[in-house]
Design a protein around this motif. Structure first.
Motif, PDB file in Angstrom:
ATOM      1  N   VAL A 199      35.126  34.470  46.827  1.00 53.31           N
ATOM      2  CA  VAL A 199      34.453  34.763  48.094  1.00 53.31           C
ATOM      3  C   VAL A 199      33.719  36.077  47.946  1.00 53.31           C
ATOM      4  N   THR A 200      32.443  36.102  48.272  1.00 53.63           N
ATOM      5  CA  THR A 200      31.715  37.355  48.372  1.00 53.63           C
ATOM      6  C   THR A 200      31.661  37.725  49.840  1.00 53.63           C
ATOM      7  N   ASP A 232      45.201  35.118  33.788  1.00 55.03           N
ATOM      8  CA  ASP A 232      45.360  36.421  33.152  1.00 55.03           C
ATOM      9  C   ASP A 232      44.502  37.492  33.814  1.00 55.03           C
ATOM     10  N   ARG A 233      43.634  37.100  34.735  1.00 50.67           N
ATOM     11  CA  ARG A 233      42.786  38.066  35.441  1.00 50.67           C
ATOM     12  C   ARG A 233      43.535  38.660  36.634  1.00 50.67           C
ATOM     13  N   PRO A 234      43.140  39.866  37.061  1.00 48.17           N
ATOM     14  CA  PRO A 234      43.774  40.438  38.262  1.00 48.17           C
ATOM     15  C   PRO A 234      43.476  39.575  39.484  1.00 48.17           C
ATOM     16  N   SER A 235      44.381  39.599  40.449  1.00 50.08           N
ATOM     17  CA  SER A 235      44.142  38.876  41.703  1.00 50.08           C
ATOM     18  C   SER A 235      42.890  39.409  42.370  1.00 50.08           C
ATOM     19  N   ILE A 236      42.194  38.521  43.072  1.00 51.31           N
ATOM     20  CA  ILE A 236      40.951  38.892  43.747  1.00 51.31           C
ATOM     21  C   ILE A 236      41.192  38.900  45.252  1.00 51.31           C
ATOM     22  N   VAL A 237      40.975  40.049  45.867  1.00 53.09           N
ATOM     23  CA  VAL A 237      41.107  40.188  47.317  1.00 53.09           C
ATOM     24  C   VAL A 237      39.780  40.730  47.834  1.00 53.09           C
ATOM     25  N   VAL A 238      39.182  40.022  48.773  1.00 49.72           N
ATOM     26  CA  VAL A 238      37.894  40.446  49.316  1.00 49.72           C
ATOM     27  C   VAL A 238      37.929  40.457  50.835  1.00 49.72           C
TER      28      VAL A 238
END
Length: 212
Positions: A19-20, A183-189
């Protein structure tokens, strides 16, 4: 072969979705694709059932339910008690897929929520026990009350007629990553959420010739 949503069917390339501040976009390796914008008329036309409902239960999907993308987390399904029917025959409850089935699918449900649901069947699935939320989750519109009126949240890639009154608020979302991206960091937007008064939304669906 591309689907009407602008994505390949199972076995094709799988984009990573996030989500952007303004939209849900997909970023595949080497090229870009995205879920195409839609409008209320198309959502209504492409839905077999439109209801206002209250979610009463969320549970794991049965193993027999066909998957689109096996790399995604296990499917969840929701049961909801129907409060109003806007399109389709009268039903007391609906059961539908309530989690993403591919990386740009925004299907979701929260237990206890009241929500406007545009529902359809994925025609490639043999199991017709569960509906899907129309247009890769864009047909889910959670309801909240503001100053005594009910408002339904509309995702950014659902286009409303010019001049339609809406209200807006900021919402924080955590993105569920597919197994290949764990393996990527969690994305919080944080992104704006538009909401339309429920009665007005119903009026827009009634303008669609196929909705009586």
């Amino acid at each position: 072969m591309m689907s009407p949503l602008g994505r390949s069917r199972p076995g094709g390339s799988r984009p990573f979705c996030l989500v952007t501040l303004v939209a849900w976009l997909c970023f595949p390796v080497g090229s870009r694709a995205e879920v195409k914008e839609t409008n209320i008329e198309s959502l209504a036309t492409n839905s077999e059932l439109i209801v206002v409902a209250k979610v009463t239960k969320i549970e794991d999907a049965p193993a027999s339910l066909e998957r689109d993308d096996p790399s995604m987390p296990p499917l969840k399904v929701a049961t909801a008690r129907v409060l109003e029917t806007w399109k389709g025959g009268p039903v007391r409850e609906v059961r539908y897929i309530a989690s993403p089935d591919w990386t740009c699918d925004t299907s979701h449900a929260d237990e206890g929520e009241r929500v406007v649901l545009f529902l359809s069947y994925e025609h490639w699935r043999k199991d017709r026990t569960f509906f899907s939320i129309t247009h890769a989750g864009r047909g889910r519109m959670p309801i909240r009350e503001v100053e005594g009126k009910r408002y339904a949240a509309v995702q950014d890639d659902v286009i409303l007629p010019a001049g339609t009154p809406t209200i807006s608020e900021q919402k924080t979302t955590r993105i569920t990553l597919p197994a290949s991206e764990q393996d990527r960091p969690s994305i919080v937007v944080t992104h704006p959420v538009r909401s339309i008064e429920v009665g007005r939304l119903r009026g827009l669906t009634k303008q669609t010739p196929s909705v009586k």
